[in-house]
Design an enzyme around this catalytic site. Structure first.
Site, short mmCIF file in Angstrom:
data_model
loop_
_atom_site.label_atom_id
_atom_site.label_comp_id
_atom_site.label_asym_id
_atom_site.label_seq_id
_atom_site.Cartn_x
_atom_site.Cartn_y
_atom_site.Cartn_z
N ASP A 21 0.85 -1.18 0.00
CA ASP A 21 0.00 0.00 0.00
C ASP A 21 0.90 1.24 0.00
O ASP A 21 1.77 1.37 0.86
CB ASP A 21 -0.88 -0.03 1.25
N GLU A 66 -4.78 2.22 -4.20
CA GLU A 66 -3.31 2.24 -4.16
C GLU A 66 -2.76 0.98 -3.51
O GLU A 66 -1.67 0.94 -3.02
CB GLU A 66 -2.82 3.50 -3.43
#
Length: 180
Positions: A56, A98
């Site tokens: 992430d 993301e």
């Protein structure tokens, strides 16, 4: 009426073909899960390791707010490129906004942790070019492994996710391994 039918069939075909994320060129989550299930079965059958990484990008939202959507997209594209370079022949997916998932068949937890560290360091050292501005980025990574942490496929993902949140809690820019 027949053209409507062939159109519907064509649409279904296109849907099946959409296994790659149009932005990053990495696999989409849905296809990734199909492959994960296959690799999981194979690992159990052959009593092999299967490692899983959840990545992430840190502070991605701030980056997005600052540079706008296109800036954020450039960040994701460049991160996907780093993953490709660090991981030849692994299964890479854009998991969410993301979030990126990586499947490492026949890889021990120690090996997977080493790869997670390599990704982390590469991202930390890289300059992301966004609108002629060099931006620094970091990534948090969670690592899980079969059989060390679990034999269950959903639990494998969950454990990597938990390790990822631990990495975030501990201050980001780190790789954490699942607690068995």
């Amino acid at each position: 009426g027949s053209s409507a039918i062939s159109n519907a069939m064509l649409y279904e075909k296109t849907e099946q073909l959409a296994i790659k994320d149009s932005l990053t060129g990495l696999f989409v989550r849905r296809y990734f899960f199909e492959r994960l299930k296959e690799e999981h079965r194979r690992a159990l059958l052959n009593q092999k390791n299967l490692s899983f990484l959840m990545c992430d990008l840190d502070h991605f939202k701030e980056c997005n707010d600052h540079f706008g959507h296109q800036g954020g997209d450039l960040m994701l594209i460049q991160f996907a490129e780093i993953l490709r370079q660090c991981l030849k022949g692994s299964l890479l997916a854009r998991y969410g906004g993301e979030e990126f998932a990586i499947l490492l068949p026949e890889m021990t937890k120690a090996e997977a942790t080493k790869i997670a560290e390599t990704i982390r360091k590469t991202v930390e050292k890289s300059s992301f070019n966004i609108r002629r501005e060099a931006v620094n980025m970091t990534v948090s990574i969670g690592v899980s492994n079969l059989p060390d942490d679990t034999l269950d496929v959903e639990n494998l993902v969950q454990k990597a996710d938990q390790a990822l949140y631990q990495a975030k809690r501990e201050g980001r820019n780190r790789a954490c391994v699942a607690i068995s």
